[in-house]
Design an enzyme around this catalytic site. Structure first.
Site, PDB file in Angstrom:
ATOM      1  N   LYS A 151     -13.297  -5.309  -5.668  1.00 30.67           N
ATOM      2  CA  LYS A 151     -13.930  -3.991  -5.741  1.00 30.67           C
ATOM      3  C   LYS A 151     -13.011  -2.943  -6.348  1.00 30.67           C
ATOM      4  CE  LYS A 151     -13.591  -3.056  -0.808  1.00 30.67           C
ATOM      5  NZ  LYS A 151     -12.355  -3.713  -0.537  1.00 30.67           N
ATOM      6  N   LYS A 181       0.818  -1.223   0.000  1.00 30.91           N
ATOM      7  CA  LYS A 181       0.000   0.000   0.000  1.00 30.91           C
ATOM      8  C   LYS A 181       0.849   1.271   0.000  1.00 30.91           C
ATOM      9  CE  LYS A 181      -4.395  -1.659   1.782  1.00 30.91           C
ATOM     10  NZ  LYS A 181      -5.434  -1.507   2.800  1.00 30.91           N
ATOM     11  N   LYS A 186      -9.426 -12.526  -9.465  1.00 34.66           N
ATOM     12  CA  LYS A 186     -10.563 -12.599  -8.551  1.00 34.66           C
ATOM     13  C   LYS A 186     -11.490 -11.384  -8.719  1.00 34.66           C
ATOM     14  CE  LYS A 186      -9.172 -10.156  -4.438  1.00 34.66           C
ATOM     15  NZ  LYS A 186      -9.485  -9.969  -3.047  1.00 34.66           N
TER      16      LYS A 186
HETATM   17  P1  ATP Z   1      -9.689  -5.071  -2.879  1.00 34.84           P
HETATM   18  O1  ATP Z   1     -10.126  -4.837  -4.285  1.00 34.84           O
HETATM   19  O2  ATP Z   1      -9.343  -3.810  -2.151  1.00 34.84           O
HETATM   20  O3  ATP Z   1      -8.696  -6.188  -2.752  1.00 34.84           O
HETATM   21  P2  ATP Z   1     -11.753  -6.895  -2.240  1.00 34.84           P
HETATM   22  O4  ATP Z   1     -12.946  -6.692  -3.091  1.00 34.84           O
HETATM   23  O5  ATP Z   1     -10.818  -7.974  -2.624  1.00 34.84           O
HETATM   24  O6  ATP Z   1     -10.993  -5.543  -2.103  1.00 34.84           O
HETATM   25  P3  ATP Z   1     -11.543  -7.022   0.633  1.00 34.84           P
HETATM   26  O7  ATP Z   1     -12.115  -5.858   1.345  1.00 34.84           O
HETATM   27  O8  ATP Z   1     -10.070  -7.161   0.486  1.00 34.84           O
HETATM   28  O9  ATP Z   1     -12.275  -7.141  -0.792  1.00 34.84           O
HETATM   29  O10 ATP Z   1     -12.064  -8.370   1.272  1.00 34.84           O
HETATM   30  C1  ATP Z   1     -13.092  -8.516   2.212  1.00 34.84           C
HETATM   31  C2  ATP Z   1     -13.287 -10.005   2.378  1.00 34.84           C
HETATM   32  O11 ATP Z   1     -13.856 -10.602   1.193  1.00 34.84           O
HETATM   33  C3  ATP Z   1     -11.984 -10.768   2.645  1.00 34.84           C
HETATM   34  O12 ATP Z   1     -12.207 -11.722   3.661  1.00 34.84           O
HETATM   35  C4  ATP Z   1     -11.683 -11.462   1.331  1.00 34.84           C
HETATM   36  O13 ATP Z   1     -10.999 -12.691   1.515  1.00 34.84           O
HETATM   37  C5  ATP Z   1     -13.075 -11.703   0.738  1.00 34.84           C
HETATM   38  N1  ATP Z   1     -13.048 -11.687  -0.740  1.00 34.84           N
HETATM   39  C6  ATP Z   1     -12.747 -10.617  -1.503  1.00 34.84           C
HETATM   40  N2  ATP Z   1     -12.850 -10.917  -2.828  1.00 34.84           N
HETATM   41  C7  ATP Z   1     -13.229 -12.207  -2.905  1.00 34.84           C
HETATM   42  C8  ATP Z   1     -13.513 -13.113  -4.000  1.00 34.84           C
HETATM   43  N3  ATP Z   1     -13.434 -12.726  -5.253  1.00 34.84           N
HETATM   44  N4  ATP Z   1     -13.885 -14.380  -3.718  1.00 34.84           N
HETATM   45  C9  ATP Z   1     -13.976 -14.775  -2.424  1.00 34.84           C
HETATM   46  N5  ATP Z   1     -13.722 -13.988  -1.352  1.00 34.84           N
HETATM   47  C10 ATP Z   1     -13.353 -12.717  -1.571  1.00 34.84           C
END
Ligand code: ATP
Ligand code: LTN
Length: 335
Positions: free
Chosen positions: A203, A118, A200
């Site tokens: 967001k 970050k 994956k």
């Molecule tokens: P970023 O884009 O900032 O990485 P993100 O959408 O991946 O955000 P986080 O806020 O990092 O989401 O994750 C919140 C929770 O959701 C975590 O426990 C993470 O493991 C889970 N998670 C995020 N994306 C996925 C996915 N595509 N499939 C399954 N679990 C997910």
């Protein structure tokens, strides 16, 4: 530790109000939280103090925090079973974090890969909050004497640090903190991007078409599934060679509860087009009750804020007890 015998195990987890929840979050994290509520005493924190470690527009943070609360309840977090609260409503988090800062070394924090990643993105102004982020996370966990912390694989290093800080503190001041363990879900529950199924669903993806938000309308869901990238070929087969179809099968499996072989059989002689229509319909059926509940809660902000205030009260009772114990041990004057 005191009163450990016979007590329900304690779970704490946190989620940042940093964007809308998507299907990946629901499947990879929130669904597990919902399942844990009957067996454990759960504390779920919406960690707004962690969210400001990256530049965040205040008006956005407000909306995202309340939206996330509404969404968590709509997804099945039950305020009658679990303690759901906003981190900044419980000042003990910041208070304990300060103390723990004094029991954490620069070297330990420098090794955190999330900080390295970050801070590389914020070259001209690396705020200290980003550096001490894991100490605040340790405070979140240790205040509630958590036994287990459900997190994704990416948080393992922060959990190890929380444990090390607790062990160090307990070395100087025995019997202060319970040592938490991470609870990392089995792999395989990863939802992939609809536009690039080798990545994956995330967001931070710029392409909105790649993400199914839990708050998406029926039309949005149908359009996104229709446009989802699939592979050449026509068979609905669950294989790594067809990541697009594999992801849609996984989504259909989650939405309907049908097993993978049952799905393959059901669509054995059907093309991708027909399969996609079925996936979209199943997903709409799966998400609509959640969306309706979410919209209902969102339209009643008074009720939502009152749920969060009760959560903060319940959290403070526990957090304050731990903080007072810590303050006494380190020599602060506690009345
Ligand atoms: P970023 O884009 O900032 O990485 P993100 O959408 O991946 O955000 P986080 O806020 O990092 O989401 O994750 C919140 C929770 O959701 C975590 O426990 C993470 O493991 C889970 N998670 C995020 N994306 C996925 C996915 N595509 N499939 C399954 N679990 C997910
Ligand atoms: N760093 C975590 C969010 C988080 C958390 C916590 C998770 C903050 N405090 C305490 C578990 C326990 C993340 O980014 N997923």
């Amino acid at each position: 530790m005191e009163q450990k015998i016979g007590r329900r195990k304690i779970i704490l987890s946190g989620i940042q109000p940093s964007g809308k929840l998507h299907l990946g979050n629901l499947i990879g994290a929130i669904r597990n939280w919902v399942r844990l509520q009957d067996e454990y005493q759960c504390y779920f924190a919406i960690v707004d103090m962690h969210a400001i470690t990256v530049p965040t527009e205040p008006s956005k943070l407000k909306v995202q925090t309340l939206d996330l609360a509404a969404m968590l309840i709509a997804c099945g977090i039950d305020p009658n079973k679990s303690v759901l609260f906003i981190q900044s409503h419980v000042p003990e988090h910041a208070q304990l974090a300060w103390v723990l800062n004094c029991y954490t070394s620069m070297g330990e924090l420098n090794r955190m890969t999330q900080f390295k990643d970050k801070s590389a993105k914020q070259k001209d102004f690396i705020n200290v909050g980003l550096f001490t982020y894991p100490v605040l996370q340790a405070a979140d966990i240790l205040l509630y004497q958590a036994d287990l912390v459900p997190v994704g694989e990416d948080q393992k290093q922060h959990l190890e640090l929380s444990r090390n800080i607790a062990e160090r503190f307990n070395y100087y001041f025995p019997d202060t903190f319970n040592l938490p363990e991470p609870m990392i879900p089995e792999v395989g529950a990863r939802i992939m991007s609809l536009q690039d199924p080798t990545k994956k669903m995330s967001k931070s993806d710029e392409n909105e078409k790649s993400i199914i938000y839990i708050s998406d309308s029926e039309n949005e869901i149908k359009n996104k599934i229709k446009r989802a990238v699939t592979d050449s070929g026509a068979n609905v087969k669950y294989t790594d060679k067809k990541p697009g179809i594999k992801n849609l099968i996984a989504i259909y499996h989650i939405a309907t509860g049908l097993s993978i072989p049952e799905i393959e059989q059901k669509f054995a002689n059907k093309g991708y087009g027909e399969f996609k229509v079925a996936v979209a319909e199943a997903l709409v059926e799966y998400l609509t009750p959640i969306r309706n509940k979410y919209l209902e809660l969102k339209s009643n902000q008074k009720e939502l804020k009152s749920i969060l205030a009760s959560g903060a009260d319940a959290a403070r009772k526990v957090a304050n007890k731990t903080l007072r114990k810590v303050y006494k041990k380190i020599g602060f004057i506690v009345e």
